[in-house]
Each structure stands twice: as structure tokens, then as C-alpha cells.
Design a protein around this motif. Structure first.
Motif, short mmCIF file in Angstrom:
data_model
loop_
_atom_site.label_atom_id
_atom_site.label_comp_id
_atom_site.label_asym_id
_atom_site.label_seq_id
_atom_site.Cartn_x
_atom_site.Cartn_y
_atom_site.Cartn_z
N HIS A 1 -1.51 16.42 4.39
CA HIS A 1 -2.97 16.27 4.29
C HIS A 1 -3.53 17.06 3.11
O HIS A 1 -4.43 16.58 2.41
CB HIS A 1 -3.62 16.73 5.59
N ARG B 1 -5.82 15.79 -0.67
CA ARG B 1 -7.16 16.23 -1.02
C ARG B 1 -7.24 16.53 -2.52
O ARG B 1 -6.26 16.90 -3.14
CB ARG B 1 -7.55 17.50 -0.26
N TYR C 1 0.83 -1.20 0.00
CA TYR C 1 0.00 0.00 0.00
C TYR C 1 0.87 1.26 0.00
O TYR C 1 0.58 2.22 -0.72
CB TYR C 1 -0.94 0.00 1.21
N HIS D 1 -5.43 9.10 -2.46
CA HIS D 1 -6.39 9.60 -1.48
C HIS D 1 -6.43 8.71 -0.24
O HIS D 1 -7.47 8.12 0.09
CB HIS D 1 -7.78 9.72 -2.11
N PRO D 2 -5.32 8.61 0.49
CA PRO D 2 -5.34 7.82 1.72
C PRO D 2 -6.19 8.49 2.78
O PRO D 2 -6.47 9.69 2.72
CB PRO D 2 -3.87 7.78 2.13
N SER D 3 -6.58 7.72 3.78
CA SER D 3 -7.40 8.27 4.85
C SER D 3 -6.59 9.20 5.74
O SER D 3 -5.35 9.18 5.73
CB SER D 3 -7.96 7.13 5.70
N ALA D 4 -7.30 9.98 6.54
CA ALA D 4 -6.62 10.88 7.47
C ALA D 4 -5.80 10.11 8.48
O ALA D 4 -4.71 10.55 8.89
CB ALA D 4 -7.66 11.75 8.19
N GLN D 5 -6.28 8.93 8.89
CA GLN D 5 -5.55 8.11 9.85
C GLN D 5 -4.22 7.63 9.27
O GLN D 5 -3.19 7.63 9.96
CB GLN D 5 -6.40 6.91 10.30
N VAL D 6 -4.25 7.22 8.00
CA VAL D 6 -3.02 6.79 7.34
C VAL D 6 -2.05 7.96 7.20
O VAL D 6 -0.84 7.82 7.44
CB VAL D 6 -3.33 6.17 5.96
N ASP E 1 -2.38 5.37 -5.71
CA ASP E 1 -3.44 5.64 -4.74
C ASP E 1 -3.14 7.01 -4.15
O ASP E 1 -2.16 7.17 -3.44
CB ASP E 1 -3.47 4.58 -3.64
#
Length: 270
Positions: free
Chosen positions: A86, A90, A51, A62-67, A60
Motif C-alpha cells: 500500500h 502512494r 490491468y 496508483h491502484p485502488s486500495a481494494q485492488v 499504472d
């Protein structure tokens, strides 16, 4: 911009600035590239190596905020750098049509009223949009129409009058990197980066670090003036609400030699 996109470029550049010892990992033999390996970043962030590879290669975006938070910790990013990470993840909104940058009337009047305090306003691309007479007297760099980045990286005469330390240069480049990262398709920003990269080894070296920095703050700078000599001045950088412009104000410590020199420099000619 590479095929991996701004997010992948940023992850790779920051990974190369962190050594195994910085994060408590053993060196594990000879390394062909600087910094951490991809699988080490993945391990520290608690994600799969596959990943992380997809993120760095731009497959990829658009990873999540946690990642992103986990990656920021793994790469030892400060608050500004983590916020930039961050933003890169977006989807960028459509860029509005570019309009000429105009300094608000109230700001112009305020700056003009500071007859003994050098102050100027620069725009999104570091062009001086407005400067008072005290700023003009302090340095030719602080003159309407001058691009501050071109002056400090490409103009030897400007560098003599406005010595730029490594920290100041790095901060200037980091501020520009913040703008480019948010809008990598801005043609004027791209042209400015290309010009500075072609003409300055120092800029090119700092640009490759992918550092980012807030555009506000303050500090102390030393300037040389042919009439009053060396001045050690404080500066404040303030964002002008509702614009992409920055107000820069220089001032001296009270009763210091630099304060006396500044008064001499800005004294009205009889």
C-alpha cells in the motif's frame, strides 16, 4: 530502480516467490520462470490480466486500495508486506532536507544509566549513533560510528563475534528494503545498497527476494566474546518516538549462565 518503478518491481519479485501449489492452482506444464504467471495473479486477484500487466510494468502506479488488498491476498503477503504494498502505491511526499541524526538527550541519559545492560541507538541507515559502555564491552559492532549492516555483511571479524543466522540476516535486509521502498530516490540508501550488494553474495541474494519487515520486535541471539565466551541474549528493538531511530537493548534470562557472563563482562574495573 527499474523503469517499472518500486511497485512493479515489488509485484514481480513477490509473484516469483509463490508457486501454483501454494495457491491451489495446477502446474499447467513446464514453466520458464519461477512462481506464478501474471495471468494467474490477475485471476486470483479478480482483475484483468491486462490491468495487472500495466501495474507490473509501471504503466499504472496508483491502484485502488481494494485492488491492492486483492493482490496482497493473491500473493500471500503477511501484514507487513501488505502494508508495504500500500505504501508503494502512494505518491511519495517530497523528501525534507537531510539533517544529522541526533539521539534525544533523554534517551542518551537513559541508555547511559544502564551500566549492566547493553543498549545502543541506531539511525535510519543502521549507523550506531550512541551506545553505552556495556554495549561497547559486549561487541565492537555496538560502537558509536559503526554501521551495523556493513559489519554483519562485509566484516569477517565482526561475523565471528556476532554470528548472523539466515533468519537474522534476512530480517536485517527486509528492514532496509522497507526503507528503500518508501523512498527509492534517497541517494544515501541507494549507495548503501550498492555497497552491500557489491561486497556480499548473501546480501545480494536476500535483497532480490524483496522481503519487508517491521523495524521493531525482539528475539534471541548468540554472541561470542573472547573473555567470557558464548552468550545467549534476548534483544528488544523499540522505535524512538518522533525520530527514525531504533533503541536496541540486550538482556539475559535471570540466573542463567549468560546472565553471569554479562555481569562479569560489565563489572566496573577497580
Amino acid at each position: 530502480m527499474s523503469r517499472s518503478g518500486p511497485l512493479g518491481d515489488y509485484l514481480r519479485a513477490r509473484r516469483e516467490l509463490v508457486g501454483p501449489a501454494d495457491v491451489g492452482l495446477p502446474p499447467h506444464g513446464r514453466r520458464r520462470v519461477p512462481g506464478l504467471r501474471r495471468e494467474e495473479v490477475a485471476l486470483l486477484a479478480g482483475i484483468s490480466a491486462d490491468y495487472y500487466l500495466r501495474l507490473e510494468q509501471g504503466r499504472d502506479r496508483h491502484p485502488s486500495a481494494q485492488v491492492l488488498d486483492a493482490l496482497a491476498r493473491a500473493l500471500r503477503l503477511d501484514d507487513d508486506a501488505a502494508a508495504h504494498l500500500h505504501r508503494l502505491a502512494r505518491s511519495a511526499p517530497p523528501r525534507p532536507p537531510q539533517r544529522p541524526e541526533r539521539v534525544p538527550v533523554g534517551i542518551r541519559q537513559l541508555v547511559a544509566s544502564w551500566t549492566a545492560t547493553p543498549a545502543f541507538v541506531h539511525g535510519r541507515y543502521a549507523d550506531v549513533l550512541y551506545a553505552n559502555a556495556a554495549a561497547n564491552a559486549l561487541s565492537p559492532v555496538f560502537t558509536e560510528g559503526v554501521n551495523v549492516l556493513r559489519a554483519v555483511f562485509l566484516d569477517p571479524a565482526a561475523l565471528h563475534a556476532y554470528p548472523v543466522t539466515e533468519a537474522i540476516a534476512a530480517n536485517a535486509v527486509a528492514g532496509l528494503r522497507t526503507l528503500v521502498g518508501v523512498d527509492p530516490d534517497d541517494p544515501r540508501l541507494a549507495a548503501l545498497v550498492e555497497e552491500l550488494s557489491s561486497g556480499s553474495d548473501r546480501f545480494r541474494r536476500l535483497w532480490a527476494r524483496y522481503d519487508v519487515a517491521a523495524r521493531t520486535g525482539g528475539g534471541v541471539r548468540t554472541l561470542r566474546h573472547p573473555r567470557v565466551g558464548e552468550l545467549r541474549l534476548r534483544y528488544e528493538k523499540l522505535l524512538i518516538s518522533g525520530t527514525s531511530q531504533t533503541l536496541v537493548v540486550y538482556h539475559a534470562d535471570p540466573d542463567s549462565p549468560s546472565a553471569r557472563a554479562l555481569r562479569e563482562l560489565t563489572r566496573p574495573v577497580p
